[in-house]
Write an enzyme that holds these catalytic residues in place. Structure first.
Site, mmCIF file in Angstrom:
data_model
loop_
_atom_site.group_PDB
_atom_site.id
_atom_site.type_symbol
_atom_site.label_atom_id
_atom_site.label_comp_id
_atom_site.label_asym_id
_atom_site.label_seq_id
_atom_site.Cartn_x
_atom_site.Cartn_y
_atom_site.Cartn_z
ATOM 1 N N CYS A 193 -71.237 -47.078 -46.838
ATOM 2 C CA CYS A 193 -71.963 -45.808 -46.925
ATOM 3 C C CYS A 193 -73.282 -45.953 -47.660
ATOM 4 O O CYS A 193 -74.322 -45.563 -47.159
ATOM 5 C CB CYS A 193 -71.101 -44.761 -47.596
ATOM 6 S SG CYS A 193 -69.742 -44.267 -46.531
ATOM 7 N N HIS A 194 -73.243 -46.504 -48.870
ATOM 8 C CA HIS A 194 -74.498 -46.610 -49.620
ATOM 9 C C HIS A 194 -74.638 -47.967 -50.265
ATOM 10 O O HIS A 194 -75.361 -48.150 -51.232
ATOM 11 C CB HIS A 194 -74.590 -45.497 -50.652
ATOM 12 C CG HIS A 194 -74.108 -44.199 -50.116
ATOM 13 N ND1 HIS A 194 -72.900 -43.678 -50.453
ATOM 14 C CD2 HIS A 194 -74.639 -43.366 -49.205
ATOM 15 C CE1 HIS A 194 -72.716 -42.551 -49.804
ATOM 16 N NE2 HIS A 194 -73.746 -42.340 -49.036
#
Ligand code: HEM
Ligand code: HEM
Ligand code: HEM
Ligand code: HEM
Ligand code: FES
Ligand code: FES
Lengths: 245, 184, 398, 398, 245, 184
Positions: free
Chosen positions: B148-149
């Site tokens: 995701c990040h």
């Protein structure tokens, strides 16, 4: 005051009579658990479960019963595992992506939804049987009577399409076909139970699904009663002796 | 309380009464205890709560330097079979380089340091990191990488690169045999 | 029981918070008439029942989920899967039966011995109100079990509330948190039940205070003045204890052998497809259910139900007699007993389907109930012969 | 306030149930020291806050659904769709803030004026216990909002309970109704919150009774003996009223302009994907949250939290001074104020992520807290100079 | 005691400083509702809603908002009907047999389930935005900053596949693509709002979805405050005069 | 209460005090009323409860001797446009032949006797009777027939043949115009 209480008792008796008036065509049965101190007969229940699996499960769910609960009928873990294996083998009804049944799951519902069931039975829907025994006075008797109650429809009644004449069923016409297939179950000793016995045992089984704690309740309850008797005696003595001096 | 009869009797009465009082009190106490006990045990988790609360995982099928992921109580759990090299690598990392400093030994079970068991939920926003499938990227620290990040974790699940600020959780488990763990 | 305690020097705690002393002053040594019979112990039993209900209720609340489907499911699961869950549920369900058993008897005790006399009118009104609140809590409890039957009874009850002039509609919408039984209804009813179930304890305490402030009631229905006729409450310890044991014994019998006693068959069914053919309320509501059905229309039903309760509360003014206790006015006493029977028959009839003679029975018993209060009570108490009342209590019991 | 009432002949109701008389005897005319300051009105405010919480709580309960998803959803819907639902929710949420605001000040008032002295040790212990119960209820309330944050806090709290020796595991399983936060947890926590939330009122009443049984506390910390130094409680009507108005005013300001005051940001988020980066408890739990975090391990955390509360309760024995009130022992008074600041700083630090200087701040303030109770209090109260205490109260206020 | 209170205030001030320390890269904005007495600007909200529909609705749901609630933004029933008609026309996402959206329904969820969303965005799931504003300190500012925070990734950071560099996003890489398409919305007066304005107004709109009762709260709250002032004065007078004699 | 100063002042004081007391009491009362009122209105049904609680049905499309069924609060509701003949037929039925005797006028709205509105749930076991679609059988009484166990209802929904023991329910509704009814 004494009179008052007496009167009450009298009236209650009266009420008893009143109730007995409203009865249906029943074939009363002997069930081990019906007597005050009676408990479930585990062999009955096991046969009853077998009958349910073979004859009822295809239409009725048991939403409140988990497969693991079968151990209370005396089934060993491996027996339960076997039941589950069998079910998972023939996973016809449910969609492909579905997880296999586990001991922790509740009995599988036979139809995806009510609509599907209603479509199959001219609008009627096979009710979940978990609590059905509690739904009728003397439920176990009722279930037995229902299963044994199929008759040829007398000429004067016009039958609905896909319905069966049943003297025990309120309305006399039920969408449920005679379910007990002779020889559909085999006992441990290889014998095949009679239809009567099948009806009797499945009724007992459904009584258990509706009141699984009956045995424990009676056992604990009796202890409580005994305890209260003892407490009453001791208390009485203590207080009287207290007063005496 | 004016007693009648001579001392002895009176005294006997006293004793008898006390005895009965005690007997009664004791019985009542037993009853009370029983009630408290039953209401207490009624607070314990019901059977459904127990379902799948605890189960065993056989680690033998997991080859070294590969991992599996399974669901436990709805959460993904990662089990990675570490190579000796990987273990010494993480042990080599100096504490000061860690975002959430925890010693390797506190994240593995003594005597079973070849197995890392972590909860596969990224502490940043709850995505499921990748790194178990051989095809997965494992990120710069040879552990897990959050898609995701980009939070990166090392081989024992310690966060090495943000945005996540905490290490991967460790589920409650213990070793029953060398290749069998009990989760929960 | 053992009041020697208060003589000894108080302990650390007692010295700071004299609870024992309070207990002795307000309870065990409180002077009460010396002629109280067995039924006078029932006040304590009400307290016991309330205690059981509150505790078991809280335990049920640990599992109860107030949603249309969750209500029945959560409790069924509780009774099946949690240790002693079945026992706690039965304690609550049958505890309600015990509570109403005791309360009904207490009410008839009051009627019989004229306990509402001698300036005890307020006490009586509070007791009747307490009874009404019990009924409300009981109904909400029944209605929150979520079975098909409970749903039906909610609709019925809402219809009755809606029949109240002016406010009716608003009230029934408050009651259902909607216009029909819907998703918002379950939590509403559950919290009503739990909150009022706890608050009713306060009402009970208020009634107790009022009763203590007034002259004590007793089987002779006289205002006991002479201190020689009073004894410390502890003198009845034995009576209270035996009453308690009998209470507990019956309670245990019901739980063990007939946990569903007085409950309509199939009340726990969640599957509307298996509604029993003819729904009915639990036994303690049957009488009112009957009254209401005799009302022909929903509105009439509500009217009769309310009227009956108001008349009961109005007894202190309806009763014109000089003496209070049934002991000294046998004729009226006879009518009170007749009333008791009338109520039981009414309840029985109300549980039967509206076929055959039953509706007639309902109507007759209903009419008689009102005749008793409006005509019999004033006339008989005024005209019927009364025995001479002793100045002091007739026979000491303690 | 207006005690002429009790002189006039009582009305129908009063004659039967003398509530007004009771009110006068037990409240308005009850003699209290003549030197009580503003902060002594806070007892009433606690009662007010509890009342607001109970009523608004019941109203919230009319809509609350204790399921994993239903909890937050039901209340969000309530605040959005029901008339004044938002107000009732804010009354409850901010009412908690008001309650703890008042309670914290009351506690420090006790510390400052030594209200636990002169045989008021039991009163103090009950007050500390009451505080603990408030914390528990507040936590359960927070935890039952069902947000991702609430779930997290339940897990944390269960871990702390589990850290208690021997019983720990069992207790935490009782608490969660499972081994982890699961479907059975929500109703369990909700009923704990509601039941204890109601029962705490009884504890408060018990404390009040104990306080009445003991010698009245007052700013001079002396046992007021001379009747001339006592005035009827009604003399403080003005003070109580102004205290109430200020309380209500602040309450209204919070509701209007900062309804989430003291609540962690995002507490109401139900979507775990949007958990705020760093969860924290509401302000009134922060101090303990900090203590616990200073404990390094969960077990240590529990230990410190419990220890702090026990030490607080042990003050009557830790305080060795001859005089009680901070007015007459400035040194100790200074340390009490320092403690207040220490607690606030600790709370602030506990709300911050464990980065930079914050962990250090937490440790220092925590250590100081224990130093204060274990070392400072006994020593200072023993050694530091004390002023002469007046035999009678210093200056009358009412 | 007075000292004690003073000390408390001081410490709280200190705490204020402490908090302000922990801030992120934000672009603070002017919002009508941020000032103590400020209320929502309905035109802002309407534009914000338009922006949401045109730019956000394709990925984010608003599970707590009903279409009927839009009337609080000043939309007339027929406007809402229009919105619904439009949505029902392009019912791409949801299965065929599904009932048309009604005013009573909550905003439609863009993805059948999280898995579908995660698949589309490399594991990231677009959160429901109903409460997102309350999820961050100064949420409206945060949303504005997020939408305006996209930059070219500096050379030193290695970007994840399908991610975008955003200075406002914790973690600096977000799976959410720059969403505001210039000219995607047309105002009543035919003008097309600037991207800044779109970001500003959608932030205001999401503040409204998170606190729809803000206006009512301030209105009612002020009345309460005024009432308390009056009550305080009257009460004070009554009591003082009472004491006077 | 020992007053100082001469009667007049004292008296004036009295008045003033009483006035202020009343003013204060009145204000407090207003506040109390406001609180009670707001908590009261918080008990009213929320918006979701109101959704679809009430809606209007246009009857004009229904031709005589045919019916429609629609869902209202999850329950099926039948609306049948009766012919004059059907109305007189049901009116002709003697009360004693009915299982659950109710006069026809009590089951139709005065002045709109051509429309029968009933809840389509069989009182026996909750099945949905048939008889609206032209193709449906209507049973021996030209009304509805329950497919499950054959309960038969007449054209105004009164049960004529068991097992059902009660008539079909009638939903709350009223006529707004001759061809428009408001359900709920
Ligand atoms: C006057 C006191 C009370 C009475 C008469 C009463 C009566 C009842 C009754 C009759 C039921 C239905 C039981 C069943 O059919 O299964 C019930 C259920 C329930 N009661 Fe009470 N109750 C009282 C107090 C309380 C209190 C104080 C609480 C909790 C705070 C409570 C919580 C519950 C709950 C959660 C249920 C649902 C469980 C179920 O469906 O069986 N009750 N109550
Ligand atoms: C929980 C308990 C109750 C249940 C399950 C219940 C159920 C029913 C049912 C199914 C009916 C329709 C069948 C018939 O009319 O015989 C009915 C009618 C009625 N019930 Fe009950 N009832 C309950 C309690 C009460 C109570 C406490 C009252 C009085 C306050 C009451 C008043 C009525 C009235 C007035 C009718 C007749 C309605 C009419 O004639 O249209 N019910 N009840
Ligand atoms: C000492 C008394 C009480 C305290 C300190 C207290 C505190 C709290 C707190 C802090 C919350 C969380 C509010 C939020 O974050 O939205 C809460 C929620 C709640 N409380 Fe209480 N409460 C008390 C008494 C009660 C009582 C007596 C009841 C009902 C019987 C009750 C019912 C509720 C309910 C239903 C919620 C959930 C609503 C929500 O999620 O906001 N509370 N309470
Ligand atoms: C409802 C309120 C609470 C929430 C949301 C909460 C949340 C958290 C979170 C998320 C953590 C992990 C992050 C960290 O360690 O900094 C944590 C740690 C901790 N909390 Fe809180 N907490 C709450 C209340 C409390 C309370 C009242 C106590 C004390 C009884 C407490 C004791 C602790 C302890 C001891 C730790 C450290 C655990 C460890 O170091 O492993 N918490 N809390
Ligand atoms: S969720 Fe894993 S880095 Fe953001
Ligand atoms: S359900 Fe209609 S007749 Fe049985």
């Amino acid at each position: 005051m004494r009179r008052l209480i007496f009167a009450a008792v009298a009236a209650l008796a009266l009420s008893g009579l009143a109730r007995s008036a409203s009865a249906q065509t029943r074939l009363p049965q002997e069930f081990s658990f019906q007597s005050p101190l009676g408990t479930y007969d585990k062999t009955d229940l096991q046969v009853g479960f077998a009958v349910y699996q073979a004859n009822c499960a295809s239409c009725h769910g048991l939403g409140l019963v988990h497969y693991r609960d079968l151990r209370h009928l005396g089934l060993a873990p491996q027996d339960i595992a076997a039941v589950l294996a069998k079910l998972n083998a023939e996973k016809s009804a449910d969609p492909p992506g579905k997880a296999p049944l586990m001991a922790r799951d509740t009995f599988r519902a036979p139809f995806p939804d009510d609509a599907a069931a209603a479509a199959k039975f001219h609008g009627a829907i096979p009710p979940d049987l978990s609590l059905i025994e509690r739904g009728h006075k003397n439920g176990a008797d009722y279930i037995y009577s229902l299963l044994m109650g199929y008759r040829a429809a007398p000429p004067d009644v016009t039958m609905l399409p896909g319905h069966y004449y049943n003297v025990a069923f309120p309305g006399l016409q039920t969408a449920m076909p005679p379910a007990l297939k002779p020889g559909s179950v085999t006992l441990a000793d290889g014998k095949k139970p009679s239809v009567q016995q099948m009806a009797h045992d499945v009724a007992a089984f459904l009584a258990w699904t509706a009141n699984p704690t009956l045995d424990e309740r009676k056992a604990v309850g009796l202890r409580i009663i005994l305890f209260l008797i003892v407490l009453g005696i001791f208390g009485g003595l203590a207080l009287r002796s207290g007063r005496r001096v | 309380m004016a007693g009648s009869g001579d001392m002895a009797v009176e005294h006997g009465g006293e004793d008898r009464r006390d005895f009965l009082k005690i007997l009664f009190g004791a019985t009542a106490a037993v009853g009370g205890a029983a009630i408290v006990w039953s209401f207490g045990s009624a607070l314990e988790p019901g059977e459904s709560a127990k379902d799948g609360a605890v189960f065993d995982v056989d680690l033998s099928p997991i080859e070294a330097n590969s991992g599996i992921s399974l669901r436990w109580r709805g959460k993904p759990v990662f089990i990675r079979h570490l190579t000796a090299g990987q273990v010494s690598a993480v042990e080599a990392t100096p504490m000061k380089d860690l975002i959430d400093p925890v010693a390797v030994k506190d994240r593995l079970k003594p005597g079973h340091s070849q197995y890392a068991v972590v909860v596969g939920v990224c502490p940043h926003r709850g995505c499921v990191p990748v790194g178990n499938k051989p095809t997965d990227p494992r990120g710069p620290y040879d552990g897990w990488l959050c898609p995701c990040h980009g939070a990166a974790f090392d081989a024992v699940g310690r966060v090495r690169r943000g945005p996540a600020q905490q290490n991967l959780d460790i589920p409650p488990y213990r070793f029953i045999s060398d290749t069998l763990i009990r989760l929960g | 029981m053992d009041n020697s305690r208060s003589d000894t020097t108080p302990g650390w705690f007692e010295a700071r918070l004299p609870l024992c002393a309070a207990w002795h002053r307000h309870w065990s040594e409180h002077p009460v008439p010396a002629n109280l019979t067995f039924v006078w112990s029932f006040g304590v039993l009400v307290a016991v029942a309330l205690g059981v209900l509150a505790v078991s209720g809280i335990w049920l609340g640990f599992a109860y989920v107030p949603t249309t489907h969750g209500a029945a499911a959560s409790i069924e699961q509780y009774t099946r899967e949690v240790n002693f869950g079945w026992l706690i549920h039965d304690l609550h369900l049958d505890g309600t039966t015990m509570l109403f058993g005791v309360v009904y008897i207490e009410l008839f005790r009051g009627l019989y011995y004229g306990s509402y006399r001698n300036g005890r009118d307020l006490v009586w009104i509070i007791e009747v109100f307490r009874f009404f609140v019990f009924l409300a809590v009981g109904f909400c409890g029944f209605a929150m079990t979520g079975g098909a039957l409970a749903q039906a009874s909610l609709t019925v009850m809402a219809a009755h509330i809606a029949a109240i002039p002016i406010f009716g509609d608003g009230l029934s919408q408050w009651f259902l948190a909607g216009f029909v039984v819907g998703p918002a209804t379950a939590p509403r009813i559950a919290m009503l039940h739990e909150a009022i179930g706890v608050l009713v304890i306060l009402i009970a305490l208020l009634g107790y205070a009022a009763s203590r402030a007034a002259k004590p009631a007793n089987p002779d229905g006289i205002a006991v003045t002479d201190a020689g006729d009073m004894v410390p409450q502890s003198a009845y310890a034995g009576k209270v204890f035996s009453a308690f044991i009998i209470f507990a014994f019956i309670f245990a019998l019901i739980i063990t052998f007939a946990p569903d006693l007085g409950q309509p068959a199939g009340m726990s069914l969640t599957d509307p497809l298996s509604i029993p053919v003819r729904p009915a309320p639990p036994w303690y509501l049957l009488g009112f259910h009957g009254l209401a059905r005799a009302g022909m229309s929903v509105g009439g039903g509500t009217l009769l139900t309310v009227a009956a309760l108001i008349l009961l509360g109005a007894l202190p003014w309806l009763d014109q007699g000089k003496v209070a206790s049934g002991r000294y006015r046998p004729v009226y006493a006879g009518f009170v007993i007749l009333l008791a029977i009338d109520w039981i028959v009414l309840s029985v009839a109300a549980a039967e389907p509206a076929v055959g003679a039953w509706p007639v029975v309902i109507d007759i018993t209903t009419i008689w109930l009102f005749v008793h209060f409006i005509i019999i009570t004033p006339l008989v108490t005024m005209l019927a012969p009364e025995h001479a009342v002793p100045a002091r209590i007739a026979r000491r019991i303690a």
